[in-house]
Design a protein around this motif. Structure first.
Motif, short mmCIF file in Angstrom:
data_model
loop_
_atom_site.label_atom_id
_atom_site.label_comp_id
_atom_site.label_asym_id
_atom_site.label_seq_id
_atom_site.Cartn_x
_atom_site.Cartn_y
_atom_site.Cartn_z
N SER A 135 84.10 90.86 -30.52
CA SER A 135 85.34 91.66 -30.42
C SER A 135 86.29 91.39 -31.58
O SER A 135 87.44 91.88 -31.55
CB SER A 135 86.03 91.36 -29.09
N GLU A 138 91.28 95.41 -19.95
CA GLU A 138 91.16 95.78 -21.36
C GLU A 138 89.75 95.48 -21.88
O GLU A 138 89.19 96.27 -22.66
CB GLU A 138 92.20 95.03 -22.19
N TRP A 168 87.09 98.08 -23.52
CA TRP A 168 86.51 97.82 -24.84
C TRP A 168 84.99 97.84 -24.79
O TRP A 168 84.34 98.47 -25.64
CB TRP A 168 87.00 96.46 -25.35
N ALA A 171 82.21 99.90 -26.99
CA ALA A 171 81.67 99.06 -28.06
C ALA A 171 80.15 99.18 -28.16
O ALA A 171 79.47 99.58 -27.20
CB ALA A 171 82.05 97.60 -27.83
#
Length: 284
Positions: free
Chosen positions: A27, A44, A48, A52
């Motif tokens: 990340s 969050e 993500w 991703a």
């Protein structure tokens, strides 16, 4: 999504469980490496991860013995007693009208594989589904409780029965908190990865012999009810851990009783999550 803890850092686990990728590196520092920080930013992280592209092919191979409890540093730990009717029956106790709650102290946490130091002559097994909370939870209704769950993992509530039951007041929390008595893992699985997170088979074997075999749909108080009940007492925090109870088949309820001995191998499995393996050794 599957996450684990390796060397104190949160890692992402590949879909086939073959490799892990360090979350902080994947990340670019947005999440982790500290597991508590990861749970504090859980929503969050989920967003993500959904967008991703994680290169698991280039990830690290690993040994189960390298993994630690998925939430190794929770603010609070809850454990539920007598939460399967068949376990209450074998214990000769009435069914609870409300969840029976105690704790396992943090010093008892361990990973999904390794040695279990026998703290006495009457150490018993208790296979359990473990829930990890994913966001602050206060006064939540049961129908909304699953939205507060980060994920599920496999757990064992190992118990030294003599110590646990010595009175005049039983020492449930202390008797279940010797070093290594709260192993969890091998990883945390988010509920969306499971066809029905309320219906998971759970088994425990000792030296290959099945000693416990049940399903989480037999819980007296299901996951949603437990979370709601606890949230009306106090606020649950991200990363908090809930041991949900064990089905029948514990050693202390057998006739004659059957307790763990040096050299015994305990394997604990929950459908869709994974298996833990612990070898009993003599305490130092």
């Amino acid at each position: 999504m599957r996450i684990a803890t390796r060397a104190g850092r949160t890692v992402l686990v590949s879909p086939d469980s073959a490799t892990v990728v360090d979350l902080a590196k994947a990340s670019e520092g947005a999440f982790g490496p500290d597991p508590r920080q990861v749970f504090d930013a859980w929503e969050e992280l989920v967003s993500w991860y959904g967008a991703a592209t994680v290169d698991f092919v280039a990830g690290d191979r690993y040994e189960f013995s390298e993994l630690e409890a998925p939430s190794p540093d929770p603010r609070q730990v809850f454990a539920i007693g007598l939460n399967y009717r068949d376990h209450a029956d074998e214990s000769g106790l009435t069914y609870p009208e409300k969840p029976t709650v105690f704790t396992k102290f943090l010093g008892s946490f361990a990973g999904p594989a390794g040695d279990l130091a026998l703290a006495g002559e009457t150490v018993d097994w208790e296979a359990e589904l473990v829930v990890v909370i994913g966001k602050p939870t206060r006064y939540v209704a049961a129908e909304d409780a699953w939205s507060h769950v980060a994920g599920l993992t496999v757990g064992q509530d190992f118990s030294e029965r003599t110590f646990q039951l010595t009175g005049p007041a039983p020492q449930f929390s202390l008797g279940k908190s010797f070093v290594g008595f709260a192993p969890q893992g091998p990883w945390l699985v988010t509920p969306d990865e499971l066809p029905d997170p309320d219906r998971l088979s759970i088994t425990c074997t000792v030296n290959g012999e099945t000693v416990q075999s049940g399903s989480t749909d037999q819980l007296i108080f299901p996951v949603s009810t437990l979370i709601s009940h606890l949230s009306f007492v106090l606020e649950l925090s991200p990363g908090d851990v809930i041991f949900t109870g064990t089905p029948s088949g514990v050693g202390g309820a057998r006739k004659p009783p059957w307790f763990l001995r040096e050299g015994d191998v305990v394997e604990t499995t929950i459908e869709g999550i994974g298996t833990m393996r612990h070898v009993c050794v003599k305490a130092q």
